[in-house]
Scaffold this active site. Structure first.
Site, mmCIF file in Angstrom:
data_model
loop_
_atom_site.group_PDB
_atom_site.id
_atom_site.type_symbol
_atom_site.label_atom_id
_atom_site.label_comp_id
_atom_site.label_asym_id
_atom_site.label_seq_id
_atom_site.Cartn_x
_atom_site.Cartn_y
_atom_site.Cartn_z
ATOM 1 N NE ARG A 260 -3.617 -2.354 2.457
ATOM 2 C CZ ARG A 260 -4.619 -2.752 2.994
ATOM 3 N NH1 ARG A 260 -4.838 -1.973 4.065
ATOM 4 N NH2 ARG A 260 -5.385 -3.812 3.069
ATOM 5 N NE ARG A 275 -1.853 4.870 9.086
ATOM 6 C CZ ARG A 275 -2.982 4.660 9.021
ATOM 7 N NH1 ARG A 275 -3.734 4.085 7.852
ATOM 8 N NH2 ARG A 275 -3.893 4.513 9.966
ATOM 9 C CB SER A 350 -11.696 -3.672 8.128
ATOM 10 O OG SER A 350 -12.872 -3.075 7.940
ATOM 11 N NE ARG A 389 -2.564 -1.570 11.205
ATOM 12 C CZ ARG A 389 -3.386 -0.384 11.155
ATOM 13 N NH1 ARG A 389 -4.523 -0.507 12.118
ATOM 14 N NH2 ARG A 389 -3.050 0.480 10.299
#
Length: 431
Positions: A260, A275, A350, A389
């Site tokens: 990303r 991140r 998510s 994470r």
């Protein structure tokens, strides 16, 4: 992608759904574009029908030696041929204009999704686990990590910011977590897959990341895209197919690297693993019939929660509000893990139900039992979990006063029996 027929028949409901995601009304513009497309197509069909009719009449006139009529009909056919070419271009342009407008619009939120403009509107549904207590001030993973093998300096020299070079025990834990997560999801009924990491435009478009979010991705010099998650590969494995109802639901899982650009994250989470440009994640994808998708959403969320529970990591479950959901989602649960060093819950998974939004972009359908027609499937995806994470959460929740980190019991067999990660100096080369 949206159904233009639904928009024509329910413009107020469509605009109301967009408003819940903070967008201005779009139905009038879309219906106008659709009317242009339909008018051009209708005129084209009428012109083609007249051309066919005139062509037959030419033969009849010739048979009757009526050259005047034949010549007039030939001239008309020539004019119609030119007109049809113009109408074909008009129809293509109108189709493209409508498709382009529809392609950038987000999915509409489900009725049970709460209103809200941003994360402040999210609703906490439950909490699990007991937050650990310490007889010392817990540190953040970015401060503990370097002694355990999180080598941020070497990664920065090799690749720049937002990369990490893992060494020794923490590298082994990274690998062990992936194996534990995969084993748990296979046991939960998700079929293990090994997918491509590079995909074409249509695959990224299919899940809703193109054209709007190109800047969030990395693209190769030959035009392929590095996957941001294996959702892209797994979901597109059924693109342009008509599935049997008996085969649904299809449940898939994969462990892949994810890439990303973090284009919109300047200044956010610059320290540590939160991140990154590159990380690993176990992803879940389900392809379901519409009447299965709500139950599959709950099932998928439970599968993600099971990993956190197995690792003994305290977390909370949120139902995202309309304004905080992703582009393709109609309903999303977020799982946020407790990080003692930060004194906050942070997102670790998510889990989204996308309805038929992605299926329309991929043209993926199924044929209900006993019916001739087809319907679009529903697609769902979720993290189970993001490995970086999860490393962060373990280091912060299982840290000890001497700088060591206990290994969660469920992970010990995957670590070859290692129960504690110990701080040790790491040379610039080797581990």
């Amino acid at each position: 992608m949206h159904d233009i027929k639904f928009i024509r028949e329910h413009p107020e409901a469509f605009d109301a759904g967009l408003a819940r995601k903070g967008l201005a009304p779009q139905s009038a513009e879309l219906i106008a574009l659709d009317a242009q497309r339909r008018a051009a197509a209708s005129e084209s069909q009428a012109a083609q029908a007249r051309r066919n009719e005139a062509s037959k009449l030419i033969g009849q006139a010739m048979a009757q030696k009526d050259s005047t009529t034949a010549d007039a009909l030939k001239a008309e056919v020539a004019d119609l041929k030119a007109r049809l070419s113009d109408l074909e271009e008009q129809t293509k342009a109108a189709d493209a204009a409508l498709a382009d407008r529809l392609a950038i619009l987000p999915n509409l939120p489900a009725d049970d999704v709460p209103d809200g403009a941003d994360e402040s509107g999210n609703v906490e549904l439950m909490r699990w686990g007991t937050r650990p207590t310490f007889d010392f001030t817990p540190a953040e993973h970015a401060d503990i990590g370097p002694a355990l093998g999180m080598d941020f300096e070497t990664a920065a020299k090799i690749s720049g910011a937002r990369f990490t070079f893992l060494r020794g025990g923490i590298a082994r834990m990274n690998r062990a977590l992936g194996q534990l997560m995969l084993d748990m999801q296979v046991a939960a009924g998700y079929g293990e897959c090994a997918t491509p990491f590079l995909v074409r435009d249509e695959a990224v478009f299919g899940v809703g990341q193109l054209p709007k979010f190109a800047e969030d991705l990395f693209q190769t010099t030959d035009g392929r895209w590095l996957i941001s998650t294996s959702e892209v590969s797994l979901t597109n494995s059924v693109r342009e197919q008509i599935l049997s109802a008996a085969d649904l639901p299809v449940r898939l899982t994969a462990l892949t690297p994810c890439f990303r650009s973090e284009a919109g994250a300047a200044g956010r989470d610059t320290r540590g693993l939160i991140r990154q440009h590159q990380f690993e994640k176990v992803e879940l994808v389900t392809i379901a019939a519409p009447d299965q998708s709500a139950a599959e959403h709950e099932r998928m969320c439970a599968a993600s929660e099971a990993v956190l529970q197995a690792l003994g990591l305290p977390y909370r479950k949120l139902l995202l509000c309309a304004g905080d959901m992703g582009q393709a989602s109609r309903k999303t649960y977020d799982l946020e893990v407790w990080l003692p060093g930060q004194g906050a819950y942070r997102e670790i998974a998510s889990i989204s139900n996308c309805g038929d939004y992605q299926a329309r972009r991929m043209n993926t359908r199924f044929r209900p039992d006993g019916e001739k027609g087809t319907e679009f499937v529903h697609t769902l995806n979720g993290s189970a979990l993001a490995i970086g994470r999860t490393l962060v959460a373990i280091v912060e929740n299982y840290q000890q006063a001497d700088g060591t980190v206990r290994v969660p019991d469920a992970l010990v067999p995957y670590m070859g029996g290692i129960e504690v990660l110990r701080a040790r100096p790491y040379a610039p080369v080797g581990a």
